[in-house]
Every structure is written in structure tokens, then in C-alpha cells.
Design an enzyme around this catalytic site. Structure first.
Site, PDB file in Angstrom:
ATOM      1  N   TYR A   1       0.869  -1.180   0.000  1.00 46.83           N
ATOM      2  CA  TYR A   1       0.000   0.000   0.000  1.00 46.83           C
ATOM      3  C   TYR A   1       0.902   1.226   0.000  1.00 46.83           C
ATOM      4  CZ  TYR A   1      -4.022  -2.933   1.253  1.00 46.83           C
ATOM      5  OH  TYR A   1      -5.029  -3.876   1.257  1.00 46.83           O
TER       6      TYR A   1
ATOM      7  N   PRO B   1     -12.468  -0.117  -1.190  1.00 45.88           N
ATOM      8  CA  PRO B   1     -11.705  -1.367  -1.254  1.00 45.88           C
ATOM      9  C   PRO B   1     -10.387  -1.336  -0.488  1.00 45.88           C
ATOM     10  CG  PRO B   1     -11.494  -0.147  -3.306  1.00 45.88           C
ATOM     11  CD  PRO B   1     -12.517   0.587  -2.481  1.00 45.88           C
TER      12      PRO B   1
ATOM     13  N   LYS C   1     -12.545  -5.231   2.655  1.00 41.18           N
ATOM     14  CA  LYS C   1     -13.634  -5.678   3.521  1.00 41.18           C
ATOM     15  C   LYS C   1     -14.920  -6.045   2.785  1.00 41.18           C
ATOM     16  CE  LYS C   1     -11.238  -5.371   7.129  1.00 41.18           C
ATOM     17  NZ  LYS C   1     -10.583  -6.635   7.446  1.00 41.18           N
TER      18      LYS C   1
ATOM     19  N   TYR D   1      -7.348  -5.513   9.899  1.00 39.70           N
ATOM     20  CA  TYR D   1      -7.090  -6.008   8.546  1.00 39.70           C
ATOM     21  C   TYR D   1      -7.389  -7.506   8.441  1.00 39.70           C
ATOM     22  CZ  TYR D   1      -5.004  -6.101   3.900  1.00 39.70           C
ATOM     23  OH  TYR D   1      -4.813  -6.232   2.547  1.00 39.70           O
TER      24      TYR D   1
END
Length: 393
Positions: free
Chosen positions: A201, A293, A297, A385
């Protein structure tokens, strides 16, 4: 036709619910307005929480996900040109996620339902829901030029954000909450090896980027673009150039590019409809809620919903008690809002917002620096997460 539970929508939520109900001996019929090929052709995310893997196991459809899925014990956060690993496995007492494409989950569920000869009605036109505020709810649809009707005890609306289920609820009986983000994700699917064995990320001055994968040989990459951007403006070459510019030097060097198999822009929004029950009609998955997104989830919230709902139906038919059905909406929404909060927070942390400018970028970098160096902050990220546990009825 007569069944116990009529399920609207043959996406992964509806198919999983149908399989769980079948395993519990509860008769069900699935009604889907699209063709089976269309449903299977939809490209979606594929990070599965342990709760989802457990539900697939309960449904008897986890063999291929366990054999071919990629277990991930951490993620990497990239900011200020450097990557920092969040050890989810270590921070959560051994929990992990599994990378396995939603298309493959859908395929496994379709094949299992077909093998059992369970009723799925594809290409059903003009689906409508009737009398779900009574003890004799009905589902009506058209197929092959004829009108058909299903009498049932309950209706499960698993037909997504644009489906008929939520739209059938009287406006004064439902309340919705929504946040629309000023950007989208331009995504590319390509048959190239992933740049890293774990998801990256990236927070950069050029905007967000995500390096993900579907398998060891198929990758999924995203870059943040303005909400009004058009996919036609992006050649494959332009996409790869922009992705490179948002990566750290090592990832840039390791990036393998190739022709895109699919390219699209996904808008980002948060959405919740309350409650999730209306008499004999129960909403589940995207019919009731949407998350950005960023936190992976969407599918996992949908599977959690049908996990709760299938158990509530088991209790109703097995113990002749409606207590679990009565608690369905509240239990789901407790989990939904926690996931909405996490997805909103993670999205706000990782993306560049038009109004924040250089100051906002520095604040994000400071928070990220705190996050990766604080055990408590890293643990909170990891716990959310990998997915919060389901509560008991």
C-alpha cells in the site's frame, strides 16, 4: 414453486448462503437476473479473512482455496520512498489472510451448487418481491416469456447495491448513510508475477497505489485517479509508467509489465442501509453496505452477513425460535460499522485528497511514521485487517 428461503442474487454472498443452508437441510432457491457466465466474468478483489475461509469450510467449498490460495502474514506500507512491514501474524496471535480471487470463490460455489442439483434460476427478468411484511412472502420473475412465482418463508436479498431487494423497501422504513470520495482506483489485471509476495500500500505525493495479486503469475495493480477520470485516457504504457513513479526503487526495479487482461476504474464510496431486516426480508452484502476497497472488507463483510443469517435460519428451523433472526440486523451492523470505520480511516490515511495539499501530505506521513513504529497502533491495524471475529447469537 415453494421453498423455505428464496435468495435474490447469485454472487458469492447468495451462493454461499445457499450452500450453508443446504448443508443445514434448509431448502432454498436462488434467483439471479444475469446469466451464469456474466456473474462468473465479474472481476473483483480477493483478500479473504479467516472468518471467510472458515465459512467456506463450513459450506464444504474450501479445498481449492486452501490448495491454491496464497497465505499472507503481513502487508507493507510505502511512504517517503521506503517500505515498512506490518507483521499481522505476529501482532494478532497467528492470524493471516488468504489471497484467492473472488471469481474463483464464485466458481467453487457455483460448481458445488450444480453438483448437488440445487435450484438456481439465471437470466430471471423483472424480479419483484411481494408481501415480505406478511407470513406469505413471494418472489415473482419472468423467464422464457412466462411469469413465475416462488412462495417462501423468507427472502434473502443478496443482489448488490443496485438490486431489487433494498429498492423494494418503503423509503420511510430505511435510513441510508453515504460518503462519496473524490477519487477512484484505476486497476489493471495482467499475467505477470507480483512485484512482492505481500501487498504493498503506497502513499505518495502523486497519490495512492496498491500492488496486489491473484496468484503467483497474475497481478492486480491500482493507482488513484480523479473521480471523473476515464479509462480510455490510459494506455497500458501510461499506467505502468505512473505505477513505477509511485513505487520505491526496489519495487520499481522488480516490476514486470505486460498487456492488461482487464482495465477499469472503480469509484470509492462508503454506504450503509439500516436496518438490514424488514419483516421476512433480510439484506446481506452489498445490498446493505459498501466499503472502499482499501481495507479489503467488501466480500468479507458479505460472507459475515450470510454466516450470521444462515445460523439464524438454522436456529429458527431447528429450535423453532425467532430470537436469532430478531438479532440479525443489530449483530451485522455492529460489525459493518467497525469495518466502515476502518476502511474510511485507511482510505483517508493512504490517499491524496484535493483539499489537503502539502500540509495534509505531511500529516499523513507523520501518522504513518507513528503507525509503523508504535506496537499498539500496528496491532490495531493488523487486528482490523485480518478481520474481527463473529459474535455469537
Amino acid at each position: 414453486m415453494r421453498t423455505q428461503v428464496a435468495i435474490i442474487g447469485a454472487g458469492p454472498a447468495g451462493l454461499l448462503l445457499g450452500q450453508l443452508l443446504f448443508k443445514a437441510g434448509i431448502d432454498n432457491i436462488i434467483v439471479e437476473r444475469q446469466s451464469g457466465d456474466y456473474v462468473l466474468g465479474r472481476i473483483r478483489a480477493g483478500v479473504l479473512e479467516q472468518v471467510t475461509m472458515d465459512l467456506l469450510a463450513r459450506a464444504g467449498v474450501d479445498a481449492r482455496a486452501k490448495a491454491e490460495g496464497l497465505p499472507h502474514e503481513g502487508i507493507e506500507l510505502l511512504f517517503k520512498g521506503a517500505r515498512h512491514r506490518i507483521d499481522m501474524h505476529g501482532l494478532t496471535g497467528g492470524k493471516q489472510v488468504t489471497v484467492y480471487g473472488q471469481t474463483e470463490v464464485t466458481r467453487d460455489l457455483m460448481e458445488a451448487r450444480s453438483a448437488e442439483g440445487l435450484a438456481t434460476i439465471y437470466s430471471a427478468a423483472n424480479v419483484s418481491l411481494h408481501d415480505f411484511d406478511s407470513r406469505r412472502p413471494r418472489v415473482r420473475y419472468e423467464k422464457d416469456g412466462q411469469t413465475h412465482e416462488i412462495e417462501c418463508d423468507f427472502i434473502a436479498g443478496c443482489d448488490g447495491y443496485h438490486g431489487v431487494s433494498r429498492a423494494s423497501v418503503p423509503a420511510d422504513a430505511i435510513q441510508t448513510y453515504e460518503k462519496v470520495y473524490p477519487f477512484g482506483w484505476l486497476g489493471v489485471l495482467a499475467d505477470v508475477p507480483p512485484v512482492s509476495h505481500e501487498l504493498i500500500y503506497a502513499n505518495t505525493e502523486r497519490g495512492f497505489a496498491l500492488c496486489s495479486m491473484r496468484s503467483a503469475h497474475r497481478s492486480r495493480y491500482y493507482v488513484q485517479v480523479p473521480a471523473d477520470e476515464r479509462v480510455q485516457n490510459w494506455s497500458d504504457e501510461a499506467f505502468w509508467d505512473e505505477l513505477r513513479a509511485r513505487l520505491d526503487p526496489e519495487a520499481r526495479e522488480r516490476l514486470v509489465t505486460g498487456p492488461s487482461l482487464e482495465k477499469s476504474i472503480a469509484p470509492l464510496r462508503s454506504f450503509v442501509a439500516e436496518p438490514m431486516r424488514f419483516g421476512a426480508l433480510f439484506l446481506a452484502g452489498d445490498a446493505a453496505h459498501i466499503v472502499p476497497p482499501t481495507g479489503a472488507k467488501g466480500l468479507n463483510l458479505a460472507t459475515a452477513d450470510v454466516g450470521y443469517l444462515s445460523r439464524a435460519f438454522e436456529i429458527f428451523y431447528g429450535e423453532k425460535s425467532a430470537s436469532a433472526l430478531d438479532r440479525y440486523s443489530d449483530l451485522c451492523l455492529r460489525r459493518v460499522w467497525k469495518a466502515e470505520r476502518f476502511s474510511w480511516w485507511f482510505t483517508s490515511l493512504m490517499h491524496r485528497f484535493p483539499e489537503t495539499g502539502a500540509f495534509g501530505q505531511k500529516i499523513q506521513e507523520a501518522e504513518l511514521d507513528y503507525l509503523v513504529h508504535s506496537h499498539a497502533a500496528s496491532t490495531a491495524l493488523a487486528e482490523n485487517y485480518v478481520g474481527l471475529p463473529l459474535e455469537d447469537f
